[in-house]
Design a protein around this motif. Structure first.
Motif, PDB file in Angstrom:
ATOM      1  N   VAL A 142       2.570  -3.522  -7.885  1.00  0.00           N
ATOM      2  CA  VAL A 142       3.798  -2.883  -7.389  1.00  0.00           C
ATOM      3  C   VAL A 142       4.737  -3.990  -6.933  1.00  0.00           C
ATOM      4  N   ARG A 143       5.990  -3.638  -6.832  1.00  0.00           N
ATOM      5  CA  ARG A 143       6.989  -4.592  -6.369  1.00  0.00           C
ATOM      6  C   ARG A 143       7.681  -4.021  -5.148  1.00  0.00           C
TER       7      ARG A 143
ATOM      8  N   ALA B 245       0.841  -1.202   0.000  1.00  0.00           N
ATOM      9  CA  ALA B 245       0.000   0.000   0.000  1.00  0.00           C
ATOM     10  C   ALA B 245       0.876   1.252   0.000  1.00  0.00           C
ATOM     11  N   ALA B 246       1.949   1.241   0.778  1.00  0.00           N
ATOM     12  CA  ALA B 246       2.855   2.393   0.818  1.00  0.00           C
ATOM     13  C   ALA B 246       3.504   2.611  -0.554  1.00  0.00           C
TER      14      ALA B 246
ATOM     15  N   GLY C  11       1.516   6.902  -6.684  1.00  0.00           N
ATOM     16  CA  GLY C  11       0.282   7.583  -7.058  1.00  0.00           C
ATOM     17  C   GLY C  11      -0.775   6.648  -7.619  1.00  0.00           C
ATOM     18  N   LYS C  12      -0.756   5.409  -7.185  1.00  0.00           N
ATOM     19  CA  LYS C  12      -1.705   4.408  -7.672  1.00  0.00           C
ATOM     20  C   LYS C  12      -2.717   4.061  -6.587  1.00  0.00           C
TER      21      LYS C  12
END
Length: 172
Positions: free
Chosen positions: A88-89, A75-76, A82-83
């Protein structure tokens, strides 16, 4: 006298000593499995269903633990990029964690139908903007009067899926 399974040569012993176990299925030919008595097939299928459910519970538990560990970092990272959704990775001690939060979009069908009519009324083609699909639920189709079904018969086709066999013990 022990009779061997047809294609494996494995000697069969009187039931229940020769009952194949769930893990034995890997080494048995399909014909050997098909030749098993129905009660054994029922037992093996019951075991397979229980094992599948157990593995699913364990996998769900593992996935929940992984989510608990990485959801904050994912989440961070999403926020930093900005998603609000997407992939994400993050890295944890040399392990790359690919965290995907899929976007789910739903559309109000009644409002879309109204929009399609507005587009059509304005002289434009709604299929330029919308995908329009027509479906008839099979249960509803089956409840129609015969004359109504006949009118739709040419638009309907029927195929079959993969056969499924569920074995049950007969009530004694």
């Amino acid at each position: 006298m022990a009779v061997p399974f047809p294609s494996t040569g494995v000697p069969a012993m009187p039931h229940p000593d020769n009952t194949p176990h769930f893990n034995d299925l890997e080494r048995l030919a399909l014909g050997d499995i098909a030749a098993l008595p129905p009660e054994m097939l029922l037992d093996l299928q019951t075991t397979a269903l229980a094992e599948t459910a157990r593995v699913k519970r364990l996998r769900d538990r593992l996935e929940a633990g992984i989510a608990q560990r990485y959801e904050g970092a994912a989440a961070a990272e999403r926020t930093a990029q900005g998603k609000t959704s997407g992939t994400v990775r993050v890295e944890d001690e040399g392990v790359v964690v690919v965290a995907d939060l899929p976007k789910k979009v739903s559309w109000d069908q009644d409002r879309l139908a109204a929009m399609a009519e507005r587009i059509r009324a304005a002289g434009d083609d709604p299929t330029e903007y919308l995908e329009i699909a027509y479906r008839v639920p099979e249960r509803r189709y089956g409840a129609w009067p015969a004359a109504m079904r006949e009118g739709f018969a040419d638009a309907r086709s029927e195929t079959t899926g993969k056969p499924v066999f569920r074995l049950e013990a007969r009530d004694r």
